[in-house]
Scaffold this motif. Structure first.
Motif, mmCIF file in Angstrom:
data_model
loop_
_atom_site.group_PDB
_atom_site.id
_atom_site.type_symbol
_atom_site.label_atom_id
_atom_site.label_comp_id
_atom_site.label_asym_id
_atom_site.label_seq_id
_atom_site.Cartn_x
_atom_site.Cartn_y
_atom_site.Cartn_z
ATOM 1 N N GLY A 148 63.743 32.631 -100.471
ATOM 2 C CA GLY A 148 62.938 31.158 -100.059
ATOM 3 C C GLY A 148 63.994 30.213 -99.329
ATOM 4 O O GLY A 148 65.201 30.512 -98.815
ATOM 5 N N LEU A 149 63.368 29.136 -99.067
ATOM 6 C CA LEU A 149 64.032 28.084 -97.982
ATOM 7 C C LEU A 149 65.551 27.639 -98.735
ATOM 8 O O LEU A 149 66.525 27.604 -97.837
ATOM 9 C CB LEU A 149 63.269 26.814 -97.921
ATOM 10 C CG LEU A 149 61.852 27.377 -97.171
ATOM 11 C CD1 LEU A 149 61.025 25.987 -97.192
ATOM 12 C CD2 LEU A 149 61.896 27.504 -95.853
ATOM 13 N N ALA A 150 65.479 27.234 -99.730
ATOM 14 C CA ALA A 150 66.698 26.690 -100.614
ATOM 15 C C ALA A 150 67.721 27.885 -100.822
ATOM 16 O O ALA A 150 68.952 27.850 -100.657
ATOM 17 C CB ALA A 150 66.191 25.948 -101.992
ATOM 18 N N ARG A 159 67.230 23.807 -105.072
ATOM 19 C CA ARG A 159 65.624 24.031 -104.847
ATOM 20 C C ARG A 159 65.116 23.086 -103.761
ATOM 21 O O ARG A 159 65.957 21.995 -103.487
ATOM 22 C CB ARG A 159 64.842 23.662 -106.002
ATOM 23 C CG ARG A 159 65.188 24.490 -107.266
ATOM 24 C CD ARG A 159 64.381 24.187 -108.325
ATOM 25 N NE ARG A 159 64.884 25.183 -109.585
ATOM 26 C CZ ARG A 159 64.146 24.979 -110.707
ATOM 27 N NH1 ARG A 159 63.266 24.134 -110.716
ATOM 28 N NH2 ARG A 159 64.558 25.749 -111.736
ATOM 29 N N ILE A 160 63.965 23.266 -103.240
ATOM 30 C CA ILE A 160 63.680 22.211 -102.399
ATOM 31 C C ILE A 160 62.772 21.065 -103.025
ATOM 32 O O ILE A 160 62.527 20.226 -102.369
ATOM 33 C CB ILE A 160 62.643 22.924 -101.035
ATOM 34 C CG1 ILE A 160 61.460 23.689 -101.640
ATOM 35 C CG2 ILE A 160 63.367 24.147 -100.223
ATOM 36 C CD1 ILE A 160 60.527 24.146 -100.666
ATOM 37 N N TYR A 161 62.585 21.175 -104.094
ATOM 38 C CA TYR A 161 61.839 20.325 -104.836
ATOM 39 C C TYR A 161 62.556 20.093 -106.242
ATOM 40 O O TYR A 161 63.055 20.872 -106.705
ATOM 41 C CB TYR A 161 60.392 20.716 -104.999
ATOM 42 C CG TYR A 161 60.214 21.886 -105.973
ATOM 43 C CD1 TYR A 161 60.387 21.971 -107.098
ATOM 44 C CD2 TYR A 161 60.229 23.145 -105.113
ATOM 45 C CE1 TYR A 161 60.382 23.433 -107.831
ATOM 46 C CE2 TYR A 161 60.134 24.329 -105.731
ATOM 47 C CZ TYR A 161 60.227 24.387 -107.039
ATOM 48 O OH TYR A 161 60.021 25.718 -107.557
ATOM 49 N N GLU A 220 61.908 19.746 -109.989
ATOM 50 C CA GLU A 220 60.725 20.377 -110.752
ATOM 51 C C GLU A 220 60.233 19.152 -111.945
ATOM 52 O O GLU A 220 58.855 19.183 -112.535
ATOM 53 C CB GLU A 220 60.999 21.622 -111.835
ATOM 54 C CG GLU A 220 62.175 21.379 -112.859
ATOM 55 C CD GLU A 220 62.034 22.565 -113.738
ATOM 56 O OE1 GLU A 220 62.017 23.638 -112.983
ATOM 57 O OE2 GLU A 220 62.040 22.511 -114.842
ATOM 58 N N GLU A 221 60.921 18.023 -111.997
ATOM 59 C CA GLU A 221 60.573 16.951 -112.893
ATOM 60 C C GLU A 221 59.803 15.932 -112.256
ATOM 61 O O GLU A 221 58.734 15.544 -112.741
ATOM 62 C CB GLU A 221 61.822 16.157 -113.610
ATOM 63 C CG GLU A 221 62.672 17.139 -114.310
ATOM 64 C CD GLU A 221 62.566 17.515 -115.667
ATOM 65 O OE1 GLU A 221 61.807 16.796 -116.090
ATOM 66 O OE2 GLU A 221 62.761 18.586 -115.973
ATOM 67 N N CYS A 222 60.154 15.819 -111.238
ATOM 68 C CA CYS A 222 59.231 14.613 -110.430
ATOM 69 C C CYS A 222 58.645 14.910 -109.001
ATOM 70 O O CYS A 222 57.863 14.368 -108.531
ATOM 71 C CB CYS A 222 60.295 13.399 -110.272
ATOM 72 S SG CYS A 222 61.469 13.442 -108.910
ATOM 73 N N PHE A 223 59.099 16.306 -108.645
ATOM 74 C CA PHE A 223 58.411 16.972 -107.274
ATOM 75 C C PHE A 223 58.825 16.003 -106.200
ATOM 76 O O PHE A 223 58.279 16.483 -104.962
ATOM 77 C CB PHE A 223 56.943 16.788 -107.400
ATOM 78 C CG PHE A 223 56.276 18.031 -107.635
ATOM 79 C CD1 PHE A 223 56.945 18.914 -108.386
ATOM 80 C CD2 PHE A 223 54.934 18.146 -107.245
ATOM 81 C CE1 PHE A 223 56.111 20.128 -108.671
ATOM 82 C CE2 PHE A 223 54.075 19.572 -107.850
ATOM 83 C CZ PHE A 223 54.778 20.625 -108.137
ATOM 84 N N GLU A 226 60.968 15.726 -102.655
ATOM 85 C CA GLU A 226 61.731 16.993 -101.842
ATOM 86 C C GLU A 226 63.094 16.647 -101.968
ATOM 87 O O GLU A 226 63.683 15.682 -102.038
ATOM 88 C CB GLU A 226 61.130 16.590 -100.469
ATOM 89 C CG GLU A 226 61.488 17.708 -99.637
ATOM 90 C CD GLU A 226 60.904 17.693 -98.364
ATOM 91 O OE1 GLU A 226 60.095 16.718 -98.017
ATOM 92 O OE2 GLU A 226 61.226 18.452 -97.449
#
Lengths: 156, 388
Positions: free
Chosen positions: A27-29, A59-61, A63-66, A68
């Motif tokens: 993945g990107l991250a 991560r690229i996001y 997971e709590e608030c989406f 970036e």
């Protein structure tokens, strides 16, 4: 009911799954994380300021608030044991010498944990809250994988 | 029962996405859909995930693996899976979550990563067959479809030239889709008829490509939709689904009766008596060109065998009386199985909301239908949508 002791004696069809392997993308991250680990010997996380969470691996996001996430932080190589378990025999019942100690390593209150191994420590000496540091493979042996970290050991 | 609206849609580029994880693709599509709806993840009550066999990604329980990218962490979350039919089945599951009165807002995320399985995704399809009767004969999807296409052409006297026109229409339509993998502005019927044989009569350009991608929808109760997007109220007015028998050898290969039942269920719920007149736009599932024709017939949009004639007459073009697959379909945009939700349900939503941009059809449709087809090639899901 009759007990079947030889499955080959009943009518059957042999089969196998035809996929010969999988190509799992990091993945990107993941590219950022494993490149920094291999090249610089660093453990990177990604920080979500609005939720106050740091993800390791990044991560690229969030997971709590989406949101970036593009802020990568160097988390250092030191953490503490949040939980652990000890394996003394393998799945075939053979003794493991030394025993394998798997642990969740915490890098701080608001940071997700990293699963890894403990080394240079006797099983009896491990405790929750023990301060540990990552022991990396020498750079020429590192491949950009989670096993580039050999294990975590107690900070003397 | 609560009324349900679509308030946002999003999708990623369809292609071999070697750089991104499945989770990252999910997040990209879900974020777009939420942004279009003007909602944050915190305002979503429940999440539905759709993704095909675990064997594609090589991760068992992959619905749970993907959940954080789909926004499902710490929410009511479920995976719904009916093979290719997932593309329209997850929105139906989203619909019942709201229609039941349990939730007001639902995020639906569909993902597929077919590039992980090596040597090819076809290796995964190889073991969907019956292990005793089919597998010893080494079937693959393409030659099973070749037999179905053969029956369809034989029974209704359909010409291969007319079937090829579907590939031409959809691959040309796909030129206007920003997520398209196999758009071709210059493709001709001859190109399709002369393309590489796969399992005759099926040739390469009769088939959609395997792909990676994700798509997402935000659904809301009509009350919530009237608050957040009063300028575009597009509701889900009918849903239906049905499955034929297990063995493909025991089915009517020329006419999809299971689809006609699913469509009938959806039309009755939507109060549609004559779909030929009351449906203005359609996105039937088109993994193969002949399937678009067969599915138009199963959707009762024309008589069996008539879809090829409508196609030849240009009725199904974007500027025709009944635009069919104006998105570019699976043939043009790509076929990341479950993620094709973006070119079926997503496209009908964008068209009815007049947000389809260069792909906008000319007949200003009010009522549209979309359909997906899958499981062991014997399942269909159907959804009817309306602009209010």
């Amino acid at each position: 009911m009759e007990k079947i002791s030889k499955p080959t004696e009943i009518k059957h069809q042999l089969g196998h799954m035809e996929v010969d392997h999988y190509h799992y993308t990091v993945g990107l991250a993941g590219e950022r994380f494993f490149t920094a680990l291999r090249e610089e010997g660093k453990l990177l996380g990604a920080r979500c300021e609005s939720c106050g969470v740091t993800y390791i691996p990044p991560r690229i996001y969030c997971e709590e608030c989406f949101a970036e996430l593009d802020e990568y932080v160097d988390l250092g190589l030191e953490g503490e044991v949040r939980s652990f378990t000890i394996a003394r025999i393998d799945r075939d019942g053979r003794p493991l010498d030394p025993p394998e100690i798997r642990a969740l390593i915490s890098f701080g209150e608001d940071t997700t944990d990293l699963l890894h191994l403990l080394g240079e420590v006797e099983p009896e000496e491990v405790y929750i809250g023990m301060e540990v540091e990552a022991v990396l493979k020498p750079k020429r042996e590192r491949e950009g994988k989670v096993t580039d970290i050999r294990y975590f050991r107690p900070i003397k | 029962m609560k009324e349900v609206a679509v308030v946002g849609a999003g999708m990623t580029l369809f292609a071999s996405r070697m750089m991104e994880t499945g989770k990252e693709l999910c997040w990209e599509a879900a974020k777009q859909a939420l942004d279009e709806a003007g909602l944050s993840l915190q305002e979503i009550d429940a999440v539905i995930m759709g993704t095909a066999p675990d064997a594609f990604d090589g991760i068992h329980k992959k619905g749970e693996n993907l959940l954080d990218g789909a926004g499902g962490a710490n929410k009511p979350y479920m995976r719904v899976y009916t093979g290719g039919g997932t593309a329209v089945m997850t929105p139906i599951a989203g619909w019942w979550h709201i229609a039941s009165g349990m939730f007001d807002t639902v995020l639906v995320v569909n993902e597929e990563k077919m590039s992980s399985a090596r040597p090819h995704a076809q290796s995964v399809f190889a073991h969907i067959w019956d292990p005793i009767l089919d597998r010893p004969l080494r079937p693959n999807l393409v030659w099973i479809f070749a037999m179905e296409m053969q029956r369809y052409m034989h029974k209704y006297n359909v010409r291969k030239e007319d079937i090829a026109l579907v590939s031409v229409k959809n691959k040309r339509n796909a030129v206007d889709h920003p997520c398209a993998q196999l758009a071709d502005p210059k493709i001709t019927v001859e190109d399709v008829l002369n393309s590489e044989p796969m399992a005759l009569p099926v040739r390469r350009l009769d088939i959609s490509p395997p792909s990676d991608g994700a798509s997402a929808l935000v659904l809301a109760s009509l009350d919530v939709a009237r608050e957040i997007c009063p300028d575009r109220i597009v509701t889900i007015d009918g849903v239906g689904w049905c499955i034929d028998t297990t063995m493909w050898t025991n089915r009517d290969l020329a006419f999809p009766k299971f689809l006609a039942r699913a469509a009938d269920q959806a039309y009755r719920m939507a109060g549609i008596k004559d779909p030929k007149k009351e449906i203005h736009i359609a996105e039937p599932y088109d993994p193969f060109n002949y399937k678009e024709l067969q599915h138009m017939e199963g959707l009762l949009l024309c008589e069996p065998g008539e879809a090829a004639i409508l196609t030849r007459e240009g009725v199904t073009q974007r500027d025709g009386r009944l635009p069919v697959c104006p998105s570019g379909g699976l043939l043009g945009v790509g076929n990341p199985i479950a993620a094709t939700m973006g070119i079926k349900v997503g496209e009908i939503y964008w068209q009815l909301a007049r947000k389809a941009g260069k792909r906008q059809v000319r007949n200003d449709p009010v009522t549209g239908v979309c359909q997906a087809w899958g499981d062991l090639m014997q399942f269909s899901s159907v959804l009817v949508m309306r602009r209010r």
